[in-house]
Motif scaffolding. Structure first.
Motif, mmCIF file in Angstrom:
data_model
loop_
_atom_site.group_PDB
_atom_site.id
_atom_site.type_symbol
_atom_site.label_atom_id
_atom_site.label_comp_id
_atom_site.label_asym_id
_atom_site.label_seq_id
_atom_site.Cartn_x
_atom_site.Cartn_y
_atom_site.Cartn_z
ATOM 1 N N PHE A 7 -0.672 -6.718 8.736
ATOM 2 C CA PHE A 7 -1.489 -5.537 8.410
ATOM 3 C C PHE A 7 -2.583 -5.871 7.404
ATOM 4 O O PHE A 7 -3.709 -5.369 7.514
ATOM 5 C CB PHE A 7 -0.602 -4.412 7.873
ATOM 6 C CG PHE A 7 -1.344 -3.124 7.649
ATOM 7 C CD1 PHE A 7 -1.916 -2.449 8.710
ATOM 8 C CD2 PHE A 7 -1.477 -2.589 6.375
ATOM 9 C CE1 PHE A 7 -2.618 -1.260 8.515
ATOM 10 C CE2 PHE A 7 -2.162 -1.404 6.165
ATOM 11 C CZ PHE A 7 -2.734 -0.741 7.238
ATOM 12 N N GLN A 8 -2.264 -6.695 6.406
ATOM 13 C CA GLN A 8 -3.225 -7.061 5.371
ATOM 14 C C GLN A 8 -3.174 -8.574 5.172
ATOM 15 O O GLN A 8 -2.224 -9.100 4.587
ATOM 16 C CB GLN A 8 -2.905 -6.334 4.059
ATOM 17 C CG GLN A 8 -3.064 -4.819 4.147
ATOM 18 C CD GLN A 8 -2.440 -4.121 2.955
ATOM 19 O OE1 GLN A 8 -1.222 -4.160 2.783
ATOM 20 N NE2 GLN A 8 -3.253 -3.494 2.133
ATOM 21 N N TYR A 53 3.637 11.620 0.608
ATOM 22 C CA TYR A 53 3.782 11.361 2.041
ATOM 23 C C TYR A 53 4.232 12.590 2.812
ATOM 24 O O TYR A 53 3.638 12.955 3.841
ATOM 25 C CB TYR A 53 4.784 10.219 2.246
ATOM 26 C CG TYR A 53 5.164 9.992 3.687
ATOM 27 C CD1 TYR A 53 4.415 9.154 4.502
ATOM 28 C CD2 TYR A 53 6.281 10.619 4.237
ATOM 29 C CE1 TYR A 53 4.757 8.956 5.835
ATOM 30 C CE2 TYR A 53 6.628 10.424 5.567
ATOM 31 C CZ TYR A 53 5.864 9.596 6.363
ATOM 32 O OH TYR A 53 6.203 9.410 7.690
ATOM 33 N N THR A 109 -2.902 -1.899 -3.329
ATOM 34 C CA THR A 109 -4.070 -1.203 -2.810
ATOM 35 C C THR A 109 -4.389 -0.012 -3.703
ATOM 36 O O THR A 109 -3.561 0.886 -3.866
ATOM 37 C CB THR A 109 -3.847 -0.732 -1.372
ATOM 38 O OG1 THR A 109 -3.451 -1.851 -0.556
ATOM 39 C CG2 THR A 109 -5.108 -0.115 -0.799
ATOM 40 N N PHE A 143 0.849 -1.187 0.000
ATOM 41 C CA PHE A 143 0.000 0.000 0.000
ATOM 42 C C PHE A 143 0.889 1.242 0.000
ATOM 43 O O PHE A 143 2.110 1.155 -0.064
ATOM 44 C CB PHE A 143 -0.990 -0.003 1.167
ATOM 45 C CG PHE A 143 -0.367 0.071 2.534
ATOM 46 C CD1 PHE A 143 -0.510 1.193 3.318
ATOM 47 C CD2 PHE A 143 0.360 -1.000 3.047
ATOM 48 C CE1 PHE A 143 0.063 1.269 4.580
ATOM 49 C CE2 PHE A 143 0.921 -0.939 4.309
ATOM 50 C CZ PHE A 143 0.777 0.200 5.066
ATOM 51 N N TYR A 144 0.251 2.427 0.067
ATOM 52 C CA TYR A 144 0.910 3.660 -0.331
ATOM 53 C C TYR A 144 2.250 3.985 0.338
ATOM 54 O O TYR A 144 3.219 4.311 -0.381
ATOM 55 C CB TYR A 144 -0.035 4.867 -0.168
ATOM 56 C CG TYR A 144 0.701 6.146 -0.461
ATOM 57 C CD1 TYR A 144 1.098 6.455 -1.760
ATOM 58 C CD2 TYR A 144 1.099 7.001 0.568
ATOM 59 C CE1 TYR A 144 1.838 7.596 -2.033
ATOM 60 C CE2 TYR A 144 1.835 8.140 0.299
ATOM 61 C CZ TYR A 144 2.201 8.430 -1.001
ATOM 62 O OH TYR A 144 2.954 9.555 -1.258
ATOM 63 N N GLU A 193 -9.614 1.237 1.392
ATOM 64 C CA GLU A 193 -9.163 1.070 2.771
ATOM 65 C C GLU A 193 -8.233 -0.159 2.816
ATOM 66 O O GLU A 193 -8.676 -1.283 2.586
ATOM 67 C CB GLU A 193 -10.375 0.858 3.681
ATOM 68 C CG GLU A 193 -10.277 1.587 5.017
ATOM 69 C CD GLU A 193 -9.065 1.179 5.808
ATOM 70 O OE1 GLU A 193 -8.840 -0.031 5.974
ATOM 71 O OE2 GLU A 193 -8.322 2.060 6.262
ATOM 72 N N PRO A 194 -6.939 0.021 3.073
ATOM 73 C CA PRO A 194 -6.004 -1.098 2.950
ATOM 74 C C PRO A 194 -6.233 -2.229 3.933
ATOM 75 O O PRO A 194 -5.882 -3.373 3.655
ATOM 76 C CB PRO A 194 -4.637 -0.447 3.168
ATOM 77 C CG PRO A 194 -4.911 0.825 3.874
ATOM 78 C CD PRO A 194 -6.250 1.282 3.396
ATOM 79 N N HIS A 195 -6.833 -1.938 5.090
ATOM 80 C CA HIS A 195 -7.105 -3.006 6.054
ATOM 81 C C HIS A 195 -7.984 -4.092 5.449
ATOM 82 O O HIS A 195 -7.883 -5.266 5.817
ATOM 83 C CB HIS A 195 -7.811 -2.452 7.299
ATOM 84 C CG HIS A 195 -7.005 -1.497 8.113
ATOM 85 N ND1 HIS A 195 -6.807 -0.185 7.739
ATOM 86 C CD2 HIS A 195 -6.348 -1.642 9.290
ATOM 87 C CE1 HIS A 195 -6.087 0.427 8.655
ATOM 88 N NE2 HIS A 195 -5.775 -0.428 9.604
ATOM 89 N N HIS A 245 1.107 0.869 12.459
ATOM 90 C CA HIS A 245 1.242 2.137 11.738
ATOM 91 C C HIS A 245 2.609 2.802 11.912
ATOM 92 O O HIS A 245 2.726 3.993 12.212
ATOM 93 C CB HIS A 245 0.142 3.094 12.179
ATOM 94 C CG HIS A 245 -1.245 2.560 11.983
ATOM 95 N ND1 HIS A 245 -1.882 1.778 12.936
ATOM 96 C CD2 HIS A 245 -2.101 2.661 10.947
ATOM 97 C CE1 HIS A 245 -3.094 1.445 12.488
ATOM 98 N NE2 HIS A 245 -3.249 1.957 11.282
ATOM 99 N N ALA A 290 -4.381 5.336 15.000
ATOM 100 C CA ALA A 290 -3.265 5.010 14.112
ATOM 101 C C ALA A 290 -1.992 5.783 14.442
ATOM 102 O O ALA A 290 -0.945 5.534 13.841
ATOM 103 C CB ALA A 290 -3.653 5.309 12.652
ATOM 104 N N GLU A 304 -2.681 5.979 4.609
ATOM 105 C CA GLU A 304 -2.793 4.633 4.074
ATOM 106 C C GLU A 304 -3.103 4.650 2.582
ATOM 107 O O GLU A 304 -3.124 3.611 1.927
ATOM 108 C CB GLU A 304 -3.851 3.858 4.866
ATOM 109 C CG GLU A 304 -3.410 3.638 6.310
ATOM 110 C CD GLU A 304 -4.487 3.037 7.189
ATOM 111 O OE1 GLU A 304 -5.613 2.839 6.682
ATOM 112 O OE2 GLU A 304 -4.209 2.765 8.371
#
Length: 323
Positions: free
Chosen positions: A98-99, A305, A67, A46-47, A72-74, A155, A221, A294
């Motif tokens: 996390f995923q 970021y 993602t 993810f990002y 929502e990455p979760h 996180h 988070a 995320e």
């Protein structure tokens, strides 16, 4: 470069078809459209990891994210094409626990070139005073699944100093895979680490003198960020951003907001602000965005970021009455 297809159980046939059709790095998720001859194929979960990999790799790799922007990455579920991309990538950057879908794809792939961020940045439990709203009995009765992070906060990327550690690990992986361009990876990583160091210093300076160090957010988070810069996070829904807080928890948050003189209830860009707005409305408080980064969307307060983290800093300064 690691381009051999490995069996993926029921998905083996689909993977073979995708590869025969010329499946490239750009099909894994988001990022560059296709890899060029000689480029590495880097797949990220993810990002935040996509951001680091793109900055460090420069033109020497095609970097994609599993993602999609705005997702929502979760709750990520992978397509057969994405599962195949994990198997054939030269490098996979992800964070175990996390995923779940990414963990499973990595385990099935047999790919030896994977970077588990949790192995280079040890995950920590929620700090004392932070709240994890599991709503276990209610959700268990409804048959709903809870995110399982093993009791640890995933996180890590919200602490810029930990992003430096991740940058170094990605640099080392790329240099091993592609030693001909190791000097470029070294230079790119050094530039990003310097930028992250400046961001860290801005947070240290900007949050050094605040009237309030407590902040309330729907998604718990920001434990790593709070610990790094001397703040106290009060979470409404815990580590799972889509969990529903119990009435008792909402009452607790309202009491804590009053006790600490909190002025703002924070919510995030990828989740409905309804809970934050309801609590803020009852108490006559403001709402604002605190982005867990995320994913980047058109609604994000910044295009990458570093820019979004600076927006987070501004929001925390305003809410905390920092001088």
């Amino acid at each position: 470069m690691n381009k051999n297809v490995r069996p993926l159980g029921a998905l083996a046939a689909a993977s073979a078809l995708l590869l025969a059709a010329g499946c490239g790095g750009g099909t894994a998720g988001t990022g560059a459209a296709a890899d060029q001859p000689g480029q590495l194929d880097v797949v990220t979960a993810f990002y935040p990891f996509q951001f680091v990999a793109e900055r460090v790799a420069g033109p020497h790799a095609t970097v994609t994210s599993l993602t999609q922007p705005g997702a929502e990455p979760h709750d990520l579920e992978l397509t057969p094409r994405q599962v195949a991309s994990v198997s054939t990538a030269d490098l996979v950057v992800y964070e175990r626990t996390f995923q779940a879908a990414v963990d499973e794809a990595v385990d099935q792939s047999g790919n030896e070139h994977v970077l588990d961020v949790a192995a280079v940045v040890p995950l920590q439990p929620l700090a004392a005073g932070e709240h994890e709203e599991h709503a276990g009995e209610e959700h268990a009765e409804e048959g709903e699944e809870e995110h399982d992070h093993g009791g640890l906060d995933p996180h890590v990327w919200l602490d810029p100093t930990q992003m430096v550690t991740i940058t170094t690990a990605v640099r080392d992986q790329l240099s091993t895979l592609d030693p001909d361009h190791a000097a470029d990876y070294q230079a790119n990583a050094a530039a990003l680490e310097a930028e992250l160091g400046g961001l860290d210093q801005d947070f240290r300076t900007g949050l050094a003198s605040c009237r309030r160090t407590e902040f309330i957010t729907t998604h718990t988070a920001f434990g790593y960020l709070a610990k790094r810069y001397g703040l106290s996070q009060i979470g409404i829904t815990g580590l799972s951003p889509d969990a529903e807080p119990s009435p008792a928890r909402i009452a607790e948050v309202q009491q804590e907001a009053t006790e600490h003189g909190v002025t703002t209830i924070f919510y995030e860009t990828l989740i409905s602000p309804a809970i934050a707005q309801a609590i803020a409305g009852d108490l006559g408080l403001a709402t604002d965005v605190l982005d867990p980064l995320e994913g980047i969307t058109e609604s994000s307060r910044g295009q990458d970021y570093v820019a979004v983290m600076r927006s987070n800093l501004t929001a925390l300064q305003k809410a905390g009455g920092c001088s």
